[in-house]
Design a protein around this motif. Sequence first.
Motif, short mmCIF file in Angstrom:
data_model
loop_
_atom_site.label_atom_id
_atom_site.label_comp_id
_atom_site.label_asym_id
_atom_site.label_seq_id
_atom_site.Cartn_x
_atom_site.Cartn_y
_atom_site.Cartn_z
N VAL A 56 82.48 29.48 75.09
CA VAL A 56 82.96 30.45 76.10
C VAL A 56 84.13 30.42 76.38
CG1 VAL A 56 81.79 31.71 78.16
CG2 VAL A 56 80.28 31.04 75.54
N GLU A 57 84.47 29.04 76.84
CA GLU A 57 85.33 28.76 77.29
C GLU A 57 86.79 29.11 76.57
OE1 GLU A 57 83.20 26.51 77.15
OE2 GLU A 57 82.05 26.58 79.23
N ALA A 58 87.02 29.04 75.34
CA ALA A 58 88.16 28.64 74.19
C ALA A 58 88.15 30.34 74.12
CB ALA A 58 87.25 28.37 73.48
N GLU A 59 87.44 31.65 74.21
CA GLU A 59 87.78 32.37 74.45
C GLU A 59 87.57 33.37 75.55
OE1 GLU A 59 83.96 33.88 71.44
OE2 GLU A 59 83.92 34.25 73.17
N LYS A 65 92.75 34.76 71.44
CA LYS A 65 93.64 36.46 70.46
C LYS A 65 95.14 36.52 70.35
CE LYS A 65 92.26 38.26 75.49
NZ LYS A 65 91.95 37.66 76.94
N PRO A 66 95.10 37.64 69.67
CA PRO A 66 96.85 37.41 68.58
C PRO A 66 97.87 37.98 69.45
CG PRO A 66 94.98 38.98 68.53
CD PRO A 66 93.97 39.01 69.09
N PHE A 67 98.79 37.10 69.39
CA PHE A 67 99.91 37.64 69.73
C PHE A 67 100.29 39.37 70.32
CE2 PHE A 67 104.16 38.20 70.13
CZ PHE A 67 104.76 37.79 71.44
N ALA A 84 106.15 33.10 62.44
CA ALA A 84 104.77 33.50 61.71
C ALA A 84 104.85 34.11 60.58
CB ALA A 84 104.57 34.80 62.81
N ASP A 85 103.18 33.95 59.79
CA ASP A 85 103.90 34.21 58.68
C ASP A 85 104.23 35.25 58.11
OD1 ASP A 85 101.03 34.92 58.39
OD2 ASP A 85 100.48 33.77 57.77
N GLU A 86 104.24 36.06 57.05
CA GLU A 86 104.19 37.73 56.38
C GLU A 86 103.61 38.15 57.06
OE1 GLU A 86 106.30 39.92 52.99
OE2 GLU A 86 105.51 38.64 52.43
N ASP A 87 102.48 38.37 57.29
CA ASP A 87 101.30 38.96 57.42
C ASP A 87 101.40 39.10 59.11
OD1 ASP A 87 100.14 39.64 54.94
OD2 ASP A 87 98.72 38.18 55.03
N GLU A 88 101.45 38.56 59.66
CA GLU A 88 101.49 38.27 61.36
C GLU A 88 102.42 38.72 61.76
OE1 GLU A 88 99.99 37.36 65.05
OE2 GLU A 88 99.14 37.56 63.79
N ALA A 89 103.68 38.44 60.85
CA ALA A 89 104.93 38.93 61.40
C ALA A 89 104.74 40.98 61.28
CB ALA A 89 106.59 38.73 60.54
N LEU A 90 103.98 41.07 59.89
CA LEU A 90 103.85 42.59 59.62
C LEU A 90 103.34 43.29 60.92
CD1 LEU A 90 103.62 42.61 55.82
CD2 LEU A 90 105.26 44.20 57.35
N ASP A 94 104.67 46.34 63.05
CA ASP A 94 104.32 47.47 63.85
C ASP A 94 103.56 47.60 64.05
OD1 ASP A 94 103.99 47.66 60.83
OD2 ASP A 94 102.48 47.25 60.10
N ALA A 95 102.85 46.17 65.86
CA ALA A 95 102.67 46.94 66.81
C ALA A 95 103.66 47.28 67.58
CB ALA A 95 101.47 45.48 67.53
N GLU A 96 104.74 47.09 67.29
CA GLU A 96 106.25 46.78 68.51
C GLU A 96 106.70 48.41 67.94
OE1 GLU A 96 109.05 46.87 71.18
OE2 GLU A 96 107.83 45.10 70.51
#
Length: 154
Positions: A56-59, A65-67, A84-90, A94-96
């Motif tokens: 619970v504390e960790a959450e 949480k993702p960047f 970041a790795d490729e998947d995280e960079a994508l 995409d979020a940006e």
Amino acid sequence: MARIRILQSIAGLDFSWVVGDVVEVDDEAAAGWADGERAEAAPDDAPVTVAAPSTVEAEDDGADKPFDPTAAKVDEVLAFLSTADEDEALRVLDAEAAAKKPRASVLKERDAILAAARERAAEAAGGTEQQAAEKAADTSRGGGRAEDPETRTE
């Protein structure tokens, strides 16, 4: 908070429960664990015999949480993407791009960021794609025993 009685030994990264332990966990966790096989609901007055894991504390501390690029400055986004790795960079790019005000200073670097992520992955896997191809070719000819494979020039 709900209490559960352990029916099968269960262990994780930050906890270990054995048969008969009574653990106090949040209601959602209790519903997941108390399936009649791993654990069962315990009365509210049952004495707790072991501490619950600290999930619970960790959450709550945001570590899981993702960047979020929209909550960071441009230099912070670019610094994150540089590791970041490729998947995280994508995902971040995409979020940006989907943000209300996408920042061109991040998005114009998309191709370079993804190429750098691929290069980091290749190095982590034992070299660049070209180096891996050369090593495979050298091995297929019966070589491949040397530290550095025979290289080709075009």
